[in-house]
Scaffold this motif. Structure first.
Motif, PDB file in Angstrom:
ATOM      1  N   CYS A  39       0.828  -1.204   0.000  1.00  0.00           N
ATOM      2  CA  CYS A  39       0.000   0.000   0.000  1.00  0.00           C
ATOM      3  C   CYS A  39       0.865   1.258   0.000  1.00  0.00           C
ATOM      4  O   CYS A  39       0.585   2.216  -0.725  1.00  0.00           O
ATOM      5  CB  CYS A  39      -0.939  -0.016   1.196  1.00  0.00           C
ATOM      6  N   CYS A  42       2.349   1.607  -3.525  1.00  0.00           N
ATOM      7  CA  CYS A  42       1.413   1.803  -4.638  1.00  0.00           C
ATOM      8  C   CYS A  42       0.314   2.824  -4.369  1.00  0.00           C
ATOM      9  O   CYS A  42      -0.371   3.240  -5.296  1.00  0.00           O
ATOM     10  CB  CYS A  42       0.757   0.464  -4.980  1.00  0.00           C
ATOM     11  N   CYS A  44      -2.530   2.335  -3.110  1.00  0.00           N
ATOM     12  CA  CYS A  44      -3.858   1.764  -3.318  1.00  0.00           C
ATOM     13  C   CYS A  44      -3.869   0.312  -2.851  1.00  0.00           C
ATOM     14  O   CYS A  44      -2.834  -0.325  -2.750  1.00  0.00           O
ATOM     15  CB  CYS A  44      -4.290   1.857  -4.776  1.00  0.00           C
ATOM     16  N   PRO A  46      -6.548  -3.115  -3.594  1.00  0.00           N
ATOM     17  CA  PRO A  46      -7.754  -3.547  -4.299  1.00  0.00           C
ATOM     18  C   PRO A  46      -8.919  -3.764  -3.338  1.00  0.00           C
ATOM     19  O   PRO A  46      -8.717  -4.139  -2.182  1.00  0.00           O
ATOM     20  CB  PRO A  46      -7.339  -4.873  -4.939  1.00  0.00           C
ATOM     21  N   CYS A  56      -5.838  -2.178  -9.116  1.00  0.00           N
ATOM     22  CA  CYS A  56      -4.602  -1.546  -8.635  1.00  0.00           C
ATOM     23  C   CYS A  56      -3.413  -2.249  -9.293  1.00  0.00           C
ATOM     24  O   CYS A  56      -2.803  -3.134  -8.691  1.00  0.00           O
ATOM     25  CB  CYS A  56      -4.559  -1.662  -7.112  1.00  0.00           C
ATOM     26  N   TYR A  59      -0.028  -2.710  -7.381  1.00  0.00           N
ATOM     27  CA  TYR A  59      -0.175  -3.685  -6.301  1.00  0.00           C
ATOM     28  C   TYR A  59      -0.073  -5.105  -6.854  1.00  0.00           C
ATOM     29  O   TYR A  59       0.549  -5.974  -6.263  1.00  0.00           O
ATOM     30  CB  TYR A  59      -1.543  -3.459  -5.658  1.00  0.00           C
TER      31      TYR A  59
END
Length: 72
Positions: A39, A42, A44, A46, A56, A59
């Motif tokens: 997280c 990235c 984000c 999912p 994402c 990810y």
């Protein structure tokens, strides 16, 4: 393709998103720890408890040193 720096990413509550993502995993603590790493890289996570990694892409593409998928 334009590379975005961290200042352009929307802030996300990684702890909440990862707890939601890992809630059904038998190894919850490990899942949350790894998810938080993904997280933070990235920005984000999912939706849902599993799958939907297409939401994402960053990810979904992170790999371990052994070339296995890193993020739960």
């Amino acid at each position: 393709m334009v590379a975005l720096t961290n200042k352009y990413h929307k802030k996300i509550n990684c702890k909440y998103a990862c707890c939601r993502r890992c809630r059904k995993k038998p190894t919850k603590k490990v899942c949350v720890r790894v998810c938080k790493i993904c997280c933070k890289k990235c920005h984000c996570v999912p939706p849902g408890a599993y799958g939907l990694k297409s939401a994402c892409p960053c990810y979904a593409k992170l790999k371990t040193h052994g070339h296995m998928l890193k993020c739960p």
